[in-house]
Motif scaffolding. Structure first.
Motif, PDB file in Angstrom:
ATOM      1  N   LEU A 174      57.689  45.323  40.138  1.00  0.00           N
ATOM      2  CA  LEU A 174      56.399  44.266  39.894  1.00  0.00           C
ATOM      3  C   LEU A 174      54.885  44.642  39.117  1.00  0.00           C
ATOM      4  CD1 LEU A 174      54.521  42.638  41.863  1.00  0.00           C
ATOM      5  CD2 LEU A 174      53.332  43.871  43.153  1.00  0.00           C
ATOM      6  N   VAL A 175      54.708  43.185  38.485  1.00  0.00           N
ATOM      7  CA  VAL A 175      53.792  43.332  37.221  1.00  0.00           C
ATOM      8  C   VAL A 175      53.193  42.507  37.099  1.00  0.00           C
ATOM      9  CG1 VAL A 175      54.049  42.743  34.993  1.00  0.00           C
ATOM     10  CG2 VAL A 175      56.105  43.697  35.204  1.00  0.00           C
ATOM     11  N   VAL A 176      51.505  43.320  37.563  1.00  0.00           N
ATOM     12  CA  VAL A 176      50.192  42.568  37.815  1.00  0.00           C
ATOM     13  C   VAL A 176      49.802  42.830  36.546  1.00  0.00           C
ATOM     14  CG1 VAL A 176      48.395  42.594  38.919  1.00  0.00           C
ATOM     15  CG2 VAL A 176      50.532  43.832  40.083  1.00  0.00           C
ATOM     16  N   HIS A 177      48.859  41.402  36.202  1.00  0.00           N
ATOM     17  CA  HIS A 177      48.194  40.762  34.875  1.00  0.00           C
ATOM     18  C   HIS A 177      46.652  40.621  35.495  1.00  0.00           C
ATOM     19  CE1 HIS A 177      50.974  42.425  31.239  1.00  0.00           C
ATOM     20  NE2 HIS A 177      52.017  41.339  31.877  1.00  0.00           N
ATOM     21  N   THR A 178      45.720  40.449  34.353  1.00  0.00           N
ATOM     22  CA  THR A 178      44.716  40.344  34.263  1.00  0.00           C
ATOM     23  C   THR A 178      43.805  39.639  33.030  1.00  0.00           C
ATOM     24  OG1 THR A 178      44.075  41.960  36.413  1.00  0.00           O
ATOM     25  CG2 THR A 178      42.672  40.237  35.146  1.00  0.00           C
ATOM     26  N   THR A 179      44.513  38.322  33.285  1.00  0.00           N
ATOM     27  CA  THR A 179      43.636  37.515  31.778  1.00  0.00           C
ATOM     28  C   THR A 179      42.323  37.471  31.912  1.00  0.00           C
ATOM     29  OG1 THR A 179      43.000  35.466  33.223  1.00  0.00           O
ATOM     30  CG2 THR A 179      45.358  35.681  32.552  1.00  0.00           C
ATOM     31  N   ARG A 180      42.435  37.140  30.298  1.00  0.00           N
ATOM     32  CA  ARG A 180      40.734  36.880  30.268  1.00  0.00           C
ATOM     33  C   ARG A 180      39.838  36.872  30.757  1.00  0.00           C
ATOM     34  NH1 ARG A 180      41.548  37.136  23.400  1.00  0.00           N
ATOM     35  NH2 ARG A 180      42.781  38.539  22.732  1.00  0.00           N
ATOM     36  N   SER A 181      39.399  35.700  31.307  1.00  0.00           N
ATOM     37  CA  SER A 181      39.205  35.191  32.533  1.00  0.00           C
ATOM     38  C   SER A 181      38.839  35.921  33.665  1.00  0.00           C
ATOM     39  CB  SER A 181      39.384  33.589  32.465  1.00  0.00           C
ATOM     40  OG  SER A 181      40.521  33.772  33.549  1.00  0.00           O
ATOM     41  N   GLY A 182      39.674  36.519  33.775  1.00  0.00           N
ATOM     42  CA  GLY A 182      39.354  37.473  35.049  1.00  0.00           C
ATOM     43  C   GLY A 182      40.524  36.844  36.527  1.00  0.00           C
ATOM     44  N   ARG A 183      41.285  36.490  35.870  1.00  0.00           N
ATOM     45  CA  ARG A 183      42.077  35.424  36.646  1.00  0.00           C
ATOM     46  C   ARG A 183      43.960  36.608  36.485  1.00  0.00           C
ATOM     47  NH1 ARG A 183      43.316  29.469  36.334  1.00  0.00           N
ATOM     48  NH2 ARG A 183      40.705  29.690  37.547  1.00  0.00           N
TER      49      ARG A 183
END
Length: 318
Positions: A184-193
């Protein structure tokens, strides 16, 4: 088993088609042409055989219950990688990153792919260059006699690890025991999503005599400790002002049982902290920081009202 020609008895997959749409999976899907193989895979990895409605020759599906499979890999030759570019007519470019492998008239010539890995990814993303095509052949470590399986992937992450994987497999003078995992890979975008996905990862563990044939079971999550049953002395709470964003005619309905359950899960010791902690996780992925700070201030006032009412045993709370 009814296999009549040598070759893989089935394939491991990370996704499938559902009503014509691709669906990514968080556990392994195994497809095979052999009903006996499907039954044994289900016995080893969970799930149950189902008919494959996709019209392929591999007409048995097993949606397993595991994200990690312990496998035997017979040396570095079991791991093959090419770079392939297709169009509507088929493969138009096939290379090893340095030289063409096809078409025949170009075989052995420089392929022109960028030397840097990130530049290759960018060229592929823009449709100007080929993508990885990785093939892994292996046996299930718990039952090697079942036959060879194949996993095909275009994962850039695995492509970046090919050199290290090849060296690790070369160091083991026997079939290597490996874990094949949908990590599992979890990412957060610059906008917080936030968003997440699964990537295939091959981990070389050692030789069969030193590694167990099955991975350890996944540990169950530890439940959060229940809050202390001791009653606290009620403290006087000043009457808070109604925040600007709330109209005087609006009311606040508080679910006592839900607040107490949330406190158990979040590990908080006051209604105000419970509401703020719960709302922070929801709002952070949807609004900007300034909006979050404004809402937290308002929620603190609302939670203070709720706390005061609960301390006083207000029966109007539902």
């Amino acid at each position: 088993m009814t296999q009549s020609t040598p070759g893989p008895v089935g394939r491991f997959r990370t996704g499938r088609l559902v009503e014509g749409r691709p669906q990514a999976l968080d556990v392994w899907l195994v497809t095979t042409h052999d009903a006996e193989v499907a039954a044994r895979v289900a016995g080893l990895l969970g799930g149950r055989p189902q008919p494959n409605e996709g019209g392929e020759e591999l007409d048995h599906d097993v949606l397993t219950e595991v994200e990690t499979v312990r496998v035997l890999v017979d040396g570095p030759d079991a791991l093959a990688s090419h770079m392939i570019l297709r169009d509507s007519t088929g493969i138009i470019h096939q290379c090893d990153g340095l030289e063409f492998l096809s078409p025949e008239e170009k075989k052995g010539r420089p392929c022109g792919c960028p030397p840097l890995f990130e530049d290759r990814k960018l060229a592929a993303k823009e449709g100007r260059g080929p993508m990885p095509s990785i093939s892994l052949t292996f046996r299930i470590a718990a039952e090697p006699a079942l036959g060879e399986f194949r996993f095909l992937t275009g994962s850039w992450q695995m492509a970046a690890q090919l050199s290290d994987l090849t060296e690790a497999l070369e160091r083991i003078d026997s079939p290597a025991v490996c874990d094949l995992t949908l990590e599992l890979v979890v990412h957060t975008t610059r906008s917080g999503r936030g968003f997440c996905y699964r990537k295939p990862v091959l981990t070389v563990l050692g030789s069969p005599g030193t590694v167990a044939p099955q991975p350890p079971p996944t540990a169950e999550p530890t439940p959060a400790p229940a809050p202390s049953p001791r009653r606290r002395r009620a403290r006087p709470v000043p009457e808070p002002a109604i925040p600007p964003a709330l109209e005087p005619s609006q009311t606040v309905s508080v679910n006592v049982a839900l607040l107490r359950r949330a406190a158990e899960v979040l590990g908080t010791d006051s209604h105000e902290k419970t509401v703020i902690a719960a709302l922070t996780g929801v709002v952070a992925g949807q609004h900007q920081t300034a909006e979050l700070l404004r809402l937290r201030e308002q929620v603190g006032q609302i939670a203070a009202l709720a706390g005061q009412a609960l301390q006083g045993g207000d029966s109007s709370l539902t």
